[in-house]
Design an enzyme around this catalytic site. Structure first.
Site, PDB file in Angstrom:
ATOM      1  N   SER A  15      47.570  30.643 -44.768  1.00  0.00           N
ATOM      2  CA  SER A  15      46.998  30.224 -43.870  1.00  0.00           C
ATOM      3  C   SER A  15      46.832  31.299 -42.669  1.00  0.00           C
ATOM      4  O   SER A  15      47.705  32.061 -41.804  1.00  0.00           O
ATOM      5  CB  SER A  15      47.402  28.631 -43.502  1.00  0.00           C
ATOM      6  N   GLU A  17      45.151  31.659 -38.233  1.00  0.00           N
ATOM      7  CA  GLU A  17      44.542  30.410 -37.457  1.00  0.00           C
ATOM      8  C   GLU A  17      44.073  31.701 -36.401  1.00  0.00           C
ATOM      9  O   GLU A  17      43.885  32.605 -36.261  1.00  0.00           O
ATOM     10  CB  GLU A  17      46.378  29.962 -36.017  1.00  0.00           C
ATOM     11  N   ASP A 109      49.775  22.882 -24.361  1.00  0.00           N
ATOM     12  CA  ASP A 109      49.600  23.054 -22.833  1.00  0.00           C
ATOM     13  C   ASP A 109      49.416  22.462 -21.081  1.00  0.00           C
ATOM     14  O   ASP A 109      48.267  22.002 -21.464  1.00  0.00           O
ATOM     15  CB  ASP A 109      49.738  24.270 -22.786  1.00  0.00           C
ATOM     16  N   PHE A 219      53.048  36.424 -24.117  1.00  0.00           N
ATOM     17  CA  PHE A 219      53.229  34.843 -24.953  1.00  0.00           C
ATOM     18  C   PHE A 219      54.809  34.461 -25.203  1.00  0.00           C
ATOM     19  O   PHE A 219      54.840  33.386 -25.074  1.00  0.00           O
ATOM     20  CB  PHE A 219      52.769  35.697 -26.698  1.00  0.00           C
ATOM     21  N   HIS A 269      52.284  31.125 -41.863  1.00  0.00           N
ATOM     22  CA  HIS A 269      51.010  30.405 -41.269  1.00  0.00           C
ATOM     23  C   HIS A 269      50.519  32.472 -40.419  1.00  0.00           C
ATOM     24  O   HIS A 269      52.031  32.455 -39.177  1.00  0.00           O
ATOM     25  CB  HIS A 269      51.669  29.391 -40.340  1.00  0.00           C
TER      26      HIS A 269
END
Length: 296
Positions: A15, A17, A109, A219, A269
């Site tokens: 998958s 994102e 967040d 990140f 993912h």
């Protein structure tokens, strides 16, 4: 189709994102990236969600277009940030009316101008409360939630973090997608601890191919993930060479994916950052190493 049903029959389940672009050029580039990734036969693609209405409409439009125009199953992210329960219900109603069957329920967040998350008035403070709300209102969504192999950055310890995950699953979550990580031991330990705690839904590892050193440092600082020292030293040795950084990122992600799939992970993912090249390179590498043809 519900992702939970697809995960029962398709292995490995890949998958991707994406996030809603800021302008029309970005949308065109994104759809090119998704088209490029279609040969990888993703089980689903997910679209992130902006707080305070910043990308909420774009998220809905994007998941609708992906499902309608590209024929791919799509999942919309949904957060608790800046919305009361009525506003969240409006989003869920719109997703349901659009034929979207899958939602990733997140706390979210805090906005950039807030140091800490603040529960909205008449809203929710935790993802398990959002999952409960979706279930109690009678929506028939398949619900995914987030898991944190290195624990959530705001959580004091691993056990408390696992307690929080158990609450989300007990509330009705159907599967888990993990935060990014760069050491597979974190994932396998996380899965073992989750199973021991009675969490028996699929746990899909989240992988982000490193493409920019400063970006990935930012990140990981934001989310509390770590970069193994040997990998960080390699990256820093080539800090001025963008091409080398990307090659190292693809190489490491390939090794991760091979180890995860051979170790029994149900799929991968990919956090694509709206780009396709690195993920396509990883798939080409994996074809030589493991059987990645979906079995259904």
């Amino acid at each position: 189709m519900k992702i939970s049903k697809l995960l029962e029959t398709i292995r490995p389940a890949f998958s991707f994102e994406f996030f809603p672009p800021k302008d029309d050029d970005g949308f065109n580039q994104l759809f090119t990236a998704i088209e490029n990734l279609k040969p990888c036969q993703p089980v689903y693609v997910s679209v992130t969600y902006g707080a305070m209405g910043s990308t909420r409409t774009k998220t809905l439009d994007l998941v609708k277009r992906i499902k309608r125009d590209l024929g791919l199953e799509s999942m919309a992210h949904l957060t608790c940030v800046g919305s009361n329960s009525d506003e969240i219900a409006e989003v869920l109603d719109a997703l349901q009316e659009a034929g979207i069957e899958n939602v990733l329920a997140l706390r979210g967040d805090p906005p950039k101008d807030q140091e800490y998350f603040v529960k909205p008035k008449d809203g929710f403070g935790f993802a398990n409360e959002l999952v409960e709300f979706i279930k109690k209102r009678g929506y028939d969504f398949c619900i995914g939630v987030a898991g944190y192999p290195e624990k959530h950055i705001e959580c004091p310890d691993m056990n408390t973090d696992l307690d929080n995950l158990k609450r989300k699953v007990d509330a009705g979550a159907d599967f888990i997608v993990t935060q990014l990580f760069f050491d597979n031991n974190f994932y396998f330990d996380f899965v073992d601890r989750a199973i021991a705690r009675g969490i028996n839904v699929p746990i899909i590892p989240g992988i982000m191919p490193i493409q920019n050193l400063n970006q990935i440092k930012r990140f990981t600082k934001m989310c509390g993930s770590t970069i193994p020292d040997p990998l960080l030293l390699r990256l820093e040795a080539h800090s001025e060479d963008t091409h080398a950084i990307k090659e190292i990122g693809v190489e490491h992600a390939t090794e991760q994916c091979e180890g995860l799939l051979n170790g029994g992970a149900p799929g991968i993912h990919f956090y694509t950052l709206n780009r396709s090249r690195a993920t396509l390179n990883i798939f080409e590498n994996l074809k030589k190493l493991v059987d990645i043809s979906p079995n259904s």
